[in-house]
Scaffold this active site. Structure first.
Site, PDB file in Angstrom:
ATOM      1  CE  LYS A  67      -2.900   2.890   2.922  1.00  0.00           C
ATOM      2  NZ  LYS A  67      -3.551   3.007   4.176  1.00  0.00           N
ATOM      3  N   GLY A 116      -7.870   9.265  10.670  1.00  0.00           N
ATOM      4  CA  GLY A 116      -8.118   9.260  11.899  1.00  0.00           C
ATOM      5  C   GLY A 116      -9.141  10.072  12.400  1.00  0.00           C
ATOM      6  CB  ALA A 126      -8.083   7.640   5.601  1.00  0.00           C
ATOM      7  N   GLY A 127     -10.926   7.796   7.478  1.00  0.00           N
ATOM      8  CA  GLY A 127     -11.940   8.537   7.906  1.00  0.00           C
ATOM      9  C   GLY A 127     -13.430   7.824   8.263  1.00  0.00           C
ATOM     10  CB  THR A 165      -8.578   5.727  13.905  1.00  0.00           C
ATOM     11  OG1 THR A 165      -6.978   6.034  13.519  1.00  0.00           O
ATOM     12  CG2 THR A 165      -8.404   6.494  15.381  1.00  0.00           C
TER      13      THR A 165
END
Length: 260
Positions: free
Chosen positions: A103, A164, A190-191, A213
């Site tokens: 990645k 995050g 992400a998010g 996260t």
């Protein structure tokens, strides 16, 4: 009831059943990380090479808990801010562990940590020439996503929101456009903050969702990992089933004709 056919997805010639990829950072310890990965039903775990101990036996090691024979490790370049840093990191990873499915993320040195797309594209081109299969973290820019695919990306991974942040998908229109034009897998990366965010990503047609996260920072990471597993499955089934059309006005469930 008839059984649903096996629903798998494939990236760079590798086929997986689970559509939930989890990270290996921010957990209380590696044991909790491993338990969360199991609860999530994950088959792939992404590993930040600059932040995770893979080689020093005098310290706690990730591989003692998250077993490489149980999970596919996806090395990533978290913490890299130039194309050269990212390429160097992944070359070292390949020498150390033989990994070629990787990645790529090249971050901008800003508070929002969105990827630097110019550096990302440059690094991708170098890695593809070097024989890597590259899953690419990117912004939700529809045009740039296509450029990445044309440059040889094995998968496109647009951010739902800043890393995050837990804000969920901020631009579903762009995510959907990226999916519609792509001929390689598209994963929201992400998010994501909660289970409903993961469901939305899958209902848009994503092949999978990557998160760290949202699970690691939950009050109960193991329970949240299980919730995310079911959210991804539900979103995928909803996408395959095909939602009802949206209407401006009511359409009664019971027919109006023949009332007593």
């Amino acid at each position: 009831m008839t059984s649903a056919p096996s629903d798998t997805w494939t990236v760079a010639g590798r086929t997986f059943s689970s559509r939930l990829i989890v990270g290996t950072g921010k957990y209380a310890d590696y044991a909790q990380n491993a338990a969360a990965a199991e609860a999530a039903g994950a088959e792939i775990v992404t590993v930040a090479l600059r932040r995770v101990n893979l080689s020093d036996p005098s310290q706690p090691m990730l591989v003692d808990h998250v077993k490489p024979d149980r999970f596919t490790f996806l090395p990533n370049t978290a913490g890299c801010f130039t194309g050269e840093d990212a390429v160097r990191t992944l070359r070292l990873a390949r020498e150390a562990g033989g990994w070629d499915l990787v990645k790529l993320e090249v971050l901008s040195n800003t508070a929002h940590l969105y990827p630097d797309m110019i550096e990302t594209l440059r690094a991708l081109e170098m890695l593809v020439k070097d024989g890597f299969d590259v899953m690419v973290y990117c912004t939700d820019d529809v045009v740039m996503a296509k450029r990445l695919e044309e440059a040889g990306a094995a998968a496109i991974m647009p951010a739902a929101a800043p890393i995050g942040s837990g804000l969920g998908i901020q631009n579903p229109v762009n995510i959907r456009l990226i999916i519609e034009q792509a001929t390689v897998p598209v994963l929201v990366d992400a998010g994501v903050g909660t289970a409903s965010d993961a469901t939305v990503a899958m209902e848009l047609g994503c092949d999978a969702v990557l998160m760290n996260t949202a699970i690691a920072a939950a009050k109960d990471p193991i329970l949240m990992a299980s919730a995310m597993k079911h959210a991804v499955i539900a979103g995928r089934q909803s996408y395959l089933a095909g939602r009802m059309p949206r209407r401006m006005y009511a359409d009664p469930s019971s027919p109006m004709a023949g009332l007593i």
